[in-house]
Design an enzyme around this catalytic site. Structure first.
Site, short mmCIF file in Angstrom:
data_model
loop_
_atom_site.label_atom_id
_atom_site.label_comp_id
_atom_site.label_asym_id
_atom_site.label_seq_id
_atom_site.Cartn_x
_atom_site.Cartn_y
_atom_site.Cartn_z
N ASP A 162 0.84 -1.19 0.00
CA ASP A 162 0.00 0.00 0.00
C ASP A 162 0.88 1.25 0.00
O ASP A 162 1.90 1.31 0.69
CB ASP A 162 -0.89 -0.03 1.25
CG ASP A 162 -1.84 1.13 1.32
OD1 ASP A 162 -2.76 1.18 0.48
OD2 ASP A 162 -1.69 1.98 2.22
N GLU B 200 1.52 -0.29 -5.01
CA GLU B 200 0.56 0.74 -5.41
C GLU B 200 1.30 2.06 -5.51
O GLU B 200 1.86 2.54 -4.52
CB GLU B 200 -0.56 0.84 -4.37
CG GLU B 200 -1.53 1.99 -4.65
CD GLU B 200 -2.37 2.36 -3.44
OE1 GLU B 200 -3.55 2.70 -3.63
OE2 GLU B 200 -1.84 2.33 -2.30
#
Length: 551
Positions: A209, A279
């Protein structure tokens, strides 16, 4: 269903060209009547995922957490939050997934923790404890204001005053999500130990993330304004969030991140067949960042950006996104997606009317499955679920609550998965109320309804994913675009001596495409969803249709 499922042995680079299914656990299946999905629920529904024909699942966070940001605020990296179950439940889910031939990827949220994490509790207790430098602390300016102008993605300054230490701490997201100080080697070591915990448990990969948010500028220099166009001012930024009004040079995407990603990769390489996908949200610099993070085979295995997660579903946009990636990211790998837990569902973004929604959903997966790269599907898109319309009082997403009514938040794509149309809450839960409502429109699109219909979106997804898996040109081949018009998207996927032509009409009017030179095209009868026809050397396409041929 279980009788037709067979375990598969995948190669070490199974991630290259893989189809990945994102599970949002709190909305997948509730087995405890709590109104929130859990890991036993994931295990219960793994057959659906395996039968869909994907290679792996990606689980959004299930770690121990106060749930201020739906689990992206971790208070213990090595335990399961009680609302999702136990470590034993995770192990059972992992074993069953592997039995069905599914790899398991988990979400690693390591740029920040919850403010209830023991590390932060100790860090904020004084300026001289053993973890005093584990987070980003800074003294105020002489006038008491924040150290610089950095902003939080969730609105307001990226700094929060702490009365105990009499300093500010940095938070890129909620004030309850303090950023870790990656400049401290002890922080890196501790985080890698948590990654090792899950590697030893048998997980196959990690979705990282906000992977470009790990490091900050040591000197805490302020960001300059972002000018979207020549002559524009920062106040002209079209976003509802002022975060977009800065050029984020110093609060993220710092060069020191490369060395940490190399450490992360070195740990993964000690295990067989493990992978990482990052990401990257970095605006106009995203592709350069992806190139930096995936080059050389010693950092991330692949990345995804937000390029295809917007409202644009046109030939020019998709061609530009793919060609730009192919040009700028030489030896890296991409993971494409049209939907995830942070954006409006693409059946609503791309369809102009309710009537064409199912058709657009089918066309979108057909296109996605034929692009070069790995692909990620978000739970419910295989049913053609539209974005749920929610009332303000139903919202749970802190981002949506913060920016309402200009932005309705992310809850509309996070509503529970509909399984059985005639059951309460479409079979998601037996609780009196689920954590988010189940729209009646979603109930009509439930899995049990579509299973019986060979023309359903679900049936089409299964056929398309089987087709992709059967063609190495699609999972491993090169891509070459043909033509440069705005109305038709045409490209050739090639591997060895085999090549396939794909032509897409993403408009609402008939289109035609003339084959280049002496190209000979032989239609592929078993290709699902390709209704275009060939007349001489011209491909004729109805609105929102596609054509496939061997060339």
């Amino acid at each position: 269903m279980a009788a037709v499922l067979k375990s598969r042995t995948l190669p070490a680079d199974w991630w290259r060209g893989a189809s990945i299914y994102q599970v949002y656990p709190r909305s997948f299946q509730d087995t405890t009547a709590s109104g929130v999905g859990d890991l036993k629920g994931v295990t219960q529904r793994l057959g659906h995922i395996a039968f869909l024909g994907v290679d792996a699942i990606w689980l959004s966070p299930f770690f121990k957490s106060p749930q201020a940001d739906m689990g992206y605020d971790v208070s213990d990296y090595c335990d399961v939050d009680p609302q999702f179950g136990t470590l034993a439940d995770f192990d059972q889910m992992l074993t069953q997934a592997h039995r069905l031939g599914l790899k398991v990827i988990i979400d690693q949220v390591i740029s920040h923790t919850s403010d209830r994490h023991p590390w932060f509790v100790e860090s904020r207790s004084s300026r001289n404890n053993s973890k005093a430098d584990w987070y980003v602390w800074a003294d105020p300016k002489p006038d008491g204001s924040a150290p610089n102008n950095w902003l939080s993605i969730f609105g307001g300054p990226a700094w929060e005053w702490d009365g105990v230490r009499k300093q500010y701490y940095m938070h890129n997201f909620l004030t309850s999500q303090p950023d870790l100080n990656f400049h401290n080697p002890e922080v890196q070591d501790a985080l890698l130990e948590t990654v090792k915990f899950w590697l030893d448990r048998g997980v196959d990969g990690f979705r990282l993330d906000t992977v470009n948010y790990y490091f900050h500028d040591k000197h805490l220099r302020s960001n300059p304004p972002h000018y979207p166009e020549d002559g524009a001012t920062s106040a002209d930024a079209p976003d509802v969030n002022p975060y977009g009004m800065q050029e984020h040079l110093f609060d993220k995407t710092r060069p020191e991140n490369i060395a940490f990603l190399q450490r992360f990769r070195a740990l993964l390489d000690q295990y067989s067949g493990r992978m990482s996908v990052g990401e990257v949200g970095d605006g106009a610099r995203s592709l350069k960042t992806v190139a930096d993070y995936t080059s050389g085979g010693d950092k991330l295995h692949m990345c995804y950006t937000f390029d295809l997660l917007g409202p644009d579903f046109t030939a020019r946009h998709i061609r530009n996104c793919v060609t730009n990636f192919e040009r700028e990211v030489r030896d890296g790998w991409v993971c494409w997606a049209f939907s995830n837990h942070d954006v409006m569902r693409h059946a609503s973004r791309f369809a102009a009317t309710e009537e064409e929604r199912a058709h657009v959903a089918k066309l979108a997966i057909t296109l996605l499955a034929t692009l070069r790269g790995s692909i990620c599907l978000y739970q419910g898109e295989e049913l053609g679920l539209p974005e749920a319309e929610l009332a303000f009082e139903d919202l749970q997403d802190p981002y949506g609550i913060r920016f309402w009514p200009a932005f309705k938040g992310r809850d509309g794509c996070r509503t529970p998965m509909p399984w059985e149309a005639d059951q309460a809450f479409a079979g998601f839960t037996t609780a009196e109320k689920p954590w988010l409502p189940v729209p009646e429109l979603h109930r009509a699109l439930a899995v049990d309804q579509q299973e019986r219909d060979p023309q359903s979106v679900l049936s089409h997804y299964r056929r398309v994913l089987a087709f992709r898996r059967s063609r190495k040109e699609l999972t491993q081949g090169s891509i070459e675009f043909l033509g440069d018009g705005d109305d038709v998207l045409a490209f050739v996927r090639r591997r060895g001596g085999r090549a396939m032509l794909f032509v897409y009409n993403l408009t609402r009017a008939p289109q035609s495409f003339t084959l280049p030179g002496n190209m000979m095209a032989l239609p592929v009868p078993q290709a699902p969803g390709f209704a275009g026809t060939l007349s001489g050397n011209v491909v004729e396409l109805e609105p929102l249709s596609a054509y496939c041929a061997a060339v």
